[in-house]
Scaffold this active site. Structure first.
Site, short mmCIF file in Angstrom:
data_model
loop_
_atom_site.label_atom_id
_atom_site.label_comp_id
_atom_site.label_asym_id
_atom_site.label_seq_id
_atom_site.Cartn_x
_atom_site.Cartn_y
_atom_site.Cartn_z
N GLU A 150 0.80 -1.23 0.00
CA GLU A 150 0.00 0.00 0.00
C GLU A 150 0.84 1.28 0.00
O GLU A 150 0.66 2.15 0.84
CB GLU A 150 -0.96 -0.01 1.20
CG GLU A 150 -1.90 -1.20 1.21
CD GLU A 150 -2.77 -1.27 2.46
OE1 GLU A 150 -2.66 -0.39 3.32
OE2 GLU A 150 -3.54 -2.24 2.58
N GLU A 255 -6.24 -10.73 -0.51
CA GLU A 255 -7.07 -10.41 0.65
C GLU A 255 -8.53 -10.30 0.23
O GLU A 255 -9.20 -9.29 0.42
CB GLU A 255 -6.61 -9.09 1.30
CG GLU A 255 -5.14 -9.08 1.65
CD GLU A 255 -4.67 -7.79 2.31
OE1 GLU A 255 -5.52 -7.08 2.90
OE2 GLU A 255 -3.46 -7.50 2.24
#
Length: 339
Positions: A150, A255
């Site tokens: 991220e 995820e």
């Protein structure tokens, strides 16, 4: 019949596990039956591996070589080893769940931020220590690592202490260390969320993956795939999947969940349909060679464990299993996509 068996010709089926999953017998049995890849939900993130107590007690000793500890994740590693379940390592670098003190002179938040040279050394020596421990104690267990997580936000590199202390090339140093110290054959991934957004897709492709590919430092792209019932549009998701696939990188959905706050029969049917639509896209991309998908990981085992309930501040029903490890209609809908 199980997820791992049905999808064996195409890709691994994985799950993110928390402490109840390796201590409750029913959860353990379900993991072993259904999945052939697992990820620690939290316990291998920097805040759990950096040995804060030791570092802060002796900051001069560990200024460039941070102390590490694996006590918080040993149980997960042992469970995976004992049950022959390959693991994904998650995550070596992140702006979140990395202690703030890690970025300061002498690890003291009352002092100035550490220099670029200091932070590069800390980052690379921390990664070295992680791999030395894993290679020595759990060889061949972890087949892939999310090296950085991220780093893109608001149209640019995320404003973080990594960016502030090292600069825009901070992630390159992490991948260099991971490539140097990881066991041969270990796959190195960049991992992010909302990877189907057009601006984010293109930024990741141009500014993250391209420089890593040019240096031979990255093996895979991690599309987190925290979805909701009406976002993203699957046409956009398919386009992004194929664009990342065009790089030749391995693709993991790292995820996966689909937030749904309505457990009514009709809403759970809609959840099943959305999962089915997604898996049809994945299977088509794999079969046609447009994306080399090698693993799909669900983020948590049961609805009742999902991180989304806390994150969204409303009860979420986003997964394939619930209650006492019971399969939902979505489970059967996913299996049927292979038929």
């Amino acid at each position: 019949m199980s997820l791992k068996d049905v999808f064996a010709p195409y890709f691994k089926m994985g799950v993110a596990v928390a402490t109840p999953d390796i201590t409750v017998p029913a959860n353990k049995a379900l993991i072993c039956k259904e999945f052939n890849s697992m990820t620690c939900e939290n316990n291998m993130k920097p805040m759990f591996i950096l040995d804060g107590e030791e570092i802060l007690a002796h900051p001069d000793k560990y200024d460039l070589e941070p102390a590490v500890t694996f006590e918080k994740c040993r149980a997960f590693l042992d469970f995976a080893k004992e049950n022959n379940i390959p693991m994904r390592g998650h995550t070596l670098g992140w702006h979140n769940q990395t202690p703030k003190w890690f970025f300061y002179e002498n690890y003291d938040v009352n002092k100035n931020l550490a220099s670029r040279e200091t932070m590069i050394a800390r980052l690379q020596n921390y990664i070295k220590a992680v791999f030395e421990f894993i290679n020595s104690n759990y060889p061949n267990l972890i087949y892939a690592w999310d090296v950085f997580n991220e780093i893109v936000d608001e149209g640019d590199f995320r404003k973080s202490l990594w960016l502030e202390t090292i600069g825009e090339d901070f992630f390159i140093f992490a991948f260099e260390a991971a490539r140097k110290y990881s066991a041969p054959g270990t796959q190195l991934f960049y991992n992010d969320y909302e990877t189907a957004l057009d601006w984010k897709r293109d930024f990741i492709y141009d500014r993250v993956l391209t420089p890593l590919l040019e240096k031979g430092l990255v093996d895979g792209m991690g599309m987190q795939s925290h979805l909701v019932m009406d976002h993203p549009d699957f046409a956009d998701y398919k386009f992004a999947l194929e664009k990342y696939g065009s790089t030749g990188l391995v693709i993991h959905l790292t995820e996966l969940d689909i937030h749904n706050n309505d457990c009514s029969e009709s809403s759970m049917k809609a959840l099943s349909d959305r999962y089915a639509d997604l898996f049809k896209i994945l299977l088509e991309a794999k079969k046609t060679g447009k994306a080399n998908i090698e693993c799909v990981t669900f983020w948590n085992l049961l609805d009742e464990e999902s991180w989304l309930t806390g994150f969204r501040k409303e009860t979420s029903y986003p997964l394939l299993f619930h209650k006492n490890c019971e399969p939902k209609d979505a489970y059967y809908a996913v299996l049927k996509t292979v038929e």
